[in-house]
Each structure stands twice: as C-alpha cells, then as structure tokens.
Design an enzyme around this catalytic site. Structure first.
Site, PDB file in Angstrom:
ATOM      1  N   LYS B  49       0.836  -1.199   0.000  1.00  0.00           N
ATOM      2  CA  LYS B  49       0.000   0.000   0.000  1.00  0.00           C
ATOM      3  C   LYS B  49       0.872   1.252   0.000  1.00  0.00           C
ATOM      4  O   LYS B  49       0.621   2.195  -0.761  1.00  0.00           O
ATOM      5  CB  LYS B  49      -0.936   0.001   1.226  1.00  0.00           C
ATOM      6  CG  LYS B  49      -2.071  -0.995   1.117  1.00  0.00           C
ATOM      7  CD  LYS B  49      -2.838  -1.182   2.438  1.00  0.00           C
ATOM      8  CE  LYS B  49      -3.864  -2.303   2.279  1.00  0.00           C
ATOM      9  NZ  LYS B  49      -4.520  -2.665   3.554  1.00  0.00           N
ATOM     10  N   GLN B  93      -4.648  -1.253   9.737  1.00  0.00           N
ATOM     11  CA  GLN B  93      -4.545  -2.585   9.151  1.00  0.00           C
ATOM     12  C   GLN B  93      -5.152  -3.622  10.096  1.00  0.00           C
ATOM     13  O   GLN B  93      -4.785  -3.688  11.271  1.00  0.00           O
ATOM     14  CB  GLN B  93      -3.064  -2.916   8.868  1.00  0.00           C
ATOM     15  CG  GLN B  93      -2.840  -4.257   8.200  1.00  0.00           C
ATOM     16  CD  GLN B  93      -3.378  -4.305   6.775  1.00  0.00           C
ATOM     17  OE1 GLN B  93      -3.239  -3.364   6.004  1.00  0.00           O
ATOM     18  NE2 GLN B  93      -4.031  -5.408   6.427  1.00  0.00           N
ATOM     19  N   ASP B 116     -11.200   3.106   4.182  1.00  0.00           N
ATOM     20  CA  ASP B 116     -11.590   1.700   4.073  1.00  0.00           C
ATOM     21  C   ASP B 116     -13.112   1.545   4.099  1.00  0.00           C
ATOM     22  O   ASP B 116     -13.624   0.450   3.880  1.00  0.00           O
ATOM     23  CB  ASP B 116     -10.994   0.904   5.254  1.00  0.00           C
ATOM     24  CG  ASP B 116      -9.876  -0.027   4.811  1.00  0.00           C
ATOM     25  OD1 ASP B 116      -9.671  -0.167   3.596  1.00  0.00           O
ATOM     26  OD2 ASP B 116      -9.209  -0.602   5.684  1.00  0.00           O
TER      27      ASP B 116
END
Lengths: 285, 285
Positions: B49, B93, B116
C-alpha cells in the site's frame, strides 16, 4: 383458509406490554415530538402519538413551532432535547416546511434518541447488524412476520420498493432473519414472475393495488405497507394498499389488510423504540 | 467467447488516472497506515500500500506500533491523525492483536478520512444513498462491472455472502445501479437454481470453488471476490476463487480470474478513496 393478520390487535397487545414494562421502571420514559407549522395531517398524527404515549405511562413533550421557524431555531431546539435527561426519544414530524433543511435537522438528532431510526448512524447500525434504533414501519413489519412465521430461515423474501424509510430497512431486517432477500423496484424486469417466487412478499411502493392476485405464490405471507387514498363510490374516498387485496387474499396464506394491518403498528413501534432508547440511556448513566 | 475481466490491467489504468489527477492538485493527498504488531501478511500488505501510494504521488505516513500497544495509545494515535491536516485517509490494518477492541478503534476514525469505508457512518451513508466513502473491495467490484456492462438497469444480480465488508455493500451498490438484487448466503435454499437466474453473479463467501459451472447462467457476468489458498501438486499451494473457474469460464459471458481479477482492484480503490477524501476535505477548508 387465508389468515388475516390483525395489525390493530397486535399493536394493542404490544402497547399493553410496553405499558406493563414502563410501570416497573424507576423513571418515566419521555418522548419529545416537534411539529413545525400547521399541516393538518401532521397535527392529527402528532396528537395521536401524544395520546398513545401518555396512555402507556410515558411523558409526552410536545413542541409546536410556527411555520416561519428558522433552521437555527429548530436545530437549537433539537440540541436542547438531545441534552435533556428527561427526553429519551426525539421525533421531528415530517414533512418540514420547505425552507428548512430536513437532512441537517435529522443529522442533529442524537442517534441514541432517534426513535424514528432516520439518522445515517442508525441506518449504518442496521446495515452492519449492530445495536441501534430501527425505523418504526419496518420494525412493525418484522414484528408481524415474527408473530406469524416461527422461523424465516431460508425463505425467499421479495421486498418491492427501495425507500430509505421502508424498503431498504425491511430488506436488512429480513436478511438478519436468514431470509434470502430480493430487493425489487420500478426497474425490475418481470416483477409478477419474481413475486410468484416469494414466500414472503412485502409491498412498499405507494401505488394503489399494484400487486395483483396472480403475482402471489399460493400460501405466501403478504405484508402490505401501502396506504393509498383512492376515489370510492358517491364521491367519497377510501384507503387501499399496494396489494389488490380482494384478489390476493384468497391465494395468500396470510395477509395484512389495509387499513388495520401494518398501519397501526407504526405508533406502537415508536413507543417500543422510546422504551428501548430509555432503557439504554438510563443504563449508560 | 468468454471475456476474461483483467482486474490487474484495470487497476493499473485506474492508478495512472489517479496519479494524473494528483499531479494537478495544489496539495498532496496523504494516506496514514497504522500497523500494530508483527503479522507477516499484514506487513506485506502495508508495504504494498505504501509503495503504490507514493507511486501515484501521494504522501504515505506509516505508523508501526509494537504488538503490546494499549487501546488508549492506539485511540490517541487515531485521534491525532483525525486532526492532522496533512492526513486525508486513515487505514488501520486489520486484524488487530486480540487484546485491542477493533470496533471502538474503527469508530474513532473520522468518517471523512475512513478510506476503508468501515465506519458505521459510511455504512449508513451507503445504505441511504448519501455521499460517503465506499469499502475498497466492493468499490472494485462496481468499477469492474461498470467497465463491462454499459447499463445494469433491470439486470438480476445475485450476491452470495452477506459480510459487512463485501456482500452487503456490493448489494447496496448494485441496487443503486438499478439492478434487482438478491442477497444469498449459507441458509439460502437451492442456491444453484437461484444463481442460474443471475445476470450478474458476485461470489464473496471465502469457500474455494464453491460455485460450480452449472450454477452459471450462460452469458452471465461473474465477479469472484474469493481468494482462497488451497493445496496444489508437489506439496505447493495455489490461490483459487469462490468460483470453479475452469468449469464456469466457458459458460459465463465475462468472468474475473483469481488471482488477477478483483484482488488488484482493492489497493487501487484505496488510493481512489484517498483522493476522493482529500478533495472533499480540502474543498471544505
């Protein structure tokens, strides 16, 4: 023989259960209703809500504001109600006068007091399976279905109509009941054929008698959310649902009439949400 | 002949478009990634990422915290990132170490920086059709479908799997595209028969090759979200999807392979969300 789902009787029983539980509490749940302007239908709704709120032993706080109330004044009132410990539920009667921004008014209501389940936060909680407050009419549909079907697991539910107020929340609730859920709407191809595959058929479109008898699978449970006023004989009017009741009733296993089906559930569910909100708020104090 | 949907090529094109747009901005979008602990797979994801973030011209802020980080420390970092004007997107994460409360960490992320799309507020915005940030994998599915079907109106989409992360958001997105959407899952009766009615079939269950070739309607568009590692010959392993690709591909009209279908879209959509968030945040300053 087709069973008619008596929403009026169920709502009466539900209100009695709510009253019995309220009587055991050490505090009085309070519902604040805000009405802006002079819309006659809204005035009737608000009066009914207030009456039933008091009948189950709760406090009803009515705030009637003039039609020229400003956005700032309305937001200030909502903020004041958010902060008021005697208020457990807040309902802003819709529609608001056109000069007011409905979206930002609703966004100001504390999600914990949003007994209409209209805030984005409560929509997100419902979509995520988290604990929140569920819009009243969808909750009414769910309670009637749970009362009539012992286990919905694996049943095919077809929900016609995709409004934020009814169709989409009903679909989420039926998914939580382990139904296979199809969301249908005005762009759906062969809607009659799709409806004929439904074990549970929920109509929430606002089109009088759109769902015909031959759209109904024999034995299906039909929930009619529509309340449409149409011309009747001698210049009068009458209320009909989204389902052609006379045709559909003999084919369905169980069906809600209009009026007397889902309609009476809405205020009862508002009171239930107020009780739910009060218990959570008081437990968190 | 079946067309294979090349997610890798599409993602490459999408990243190039993002980079071109970033180059025109007077500010640099910034993505903060928070990694707690030493999970090897998570470390690989985070490194990927970060690399792709920098490649499109954005700032990547990496925060690596020890496995024994406390809830308070993590929440303090998220709050600091919420307040930091150089940070437009925040990604924590997952999975977090077991002693941390994932739900409250996610709830702390500002919805405006929730790239997200995991917060309840963004789930509610998606469910209500309001502007928000859409979870990356569902957004990837949508973009691939839009690239392959000029108009989805009236098509029957069957989504297998009802996770908050994929199945439910995909269903909402396809409903917005005017599909008739059926949400199917482990309790669905006659899943093969239901799938055979799907013009668009999205599999998001995490069960290797569960969807067989004869579940696919000839000509259907099949989106396979599953990424399952299974034993292969000579003691090795390989990745397969939720769809039995060899059987399904000849029947489908278009199909995503695994790997190389939906998978590569996820990070590209994360970057797209970061750009979207940055533009909205900067416009609101």
């Amino acid at each position: 023989m087709t069973q008619i789902i008596d929403g009026k009787a169920f709502a009466t029983k539900l209100r009695a259960e709510i009253a019995a539980e309220v009587a055991t509490l050490s505090y009085k749940p309070g519902l604040a209703v805000v009405l802006v302007g002079e819309d006659p239908a809204s005035k009737v709704y608000v009066a009914n809500k207030a009456k039933q709120t008091v009948e189950v032993g709760m406090n009803s706080f009515e705030h009637r504001l003039p039609a020229d109330t400003t956005q700032e004044q309305l937001l200030a009132l909502v903020s004041q109600l958010n902060a008021d410990p005697a208020v457990h539920g807040i309902l802003v009667q819709l529609p608001l006068p056109k000069h007011l921004d409905t979206e930002s008014v609703i966004a100001t209501i504390s999600p914990e007091k949003d007994v209409d389940g209209l805030t984005v936060v409560n929509a997100g909680r419902l979509a995520s399976g988290a604990e929140g407050l569920i819009p009243c009419t969808p909750l009414g549909c769910l309670l009637l279905l749970q009362d009539n079907i012992s286990d919905m697991t694996g049943l095919h539910a077809v929900v016609i109509g995709r409004s934020n107020l009814v169709g989409k929340p009903v679909a989420q609730l039926l998914l939580q009941q382990n139904c296979t859920v199809t969301m249908a709407h005005s762009k759906t191809r062969d809607l009659p054929g799709l409806c004929r595959t439904a074990d549970i058929l929920v109509a929430a479109v606002g089109r009088p008698e759109m769902v015909k008898g031959d759209w109904v699978k024999p034995g299906a449970v039909v929930i009619d959310v529509g309340i449409n006023r149409v011309p009747a004989s001698e210049g009068k009017t009458k209320l009909v649902g989204d389902v052609a009741y006379a045709e559909a009733a003999p084919i369905a296993g169980k069906i809600t009439p209009v009026p007397g089906g889902v309609g009476p559930m809405t205020i009862a569910c508002l009171l239930r949400n107020t009780l739910t909100a009060a218990k959570r708020l008081e437990a968190a104090r």
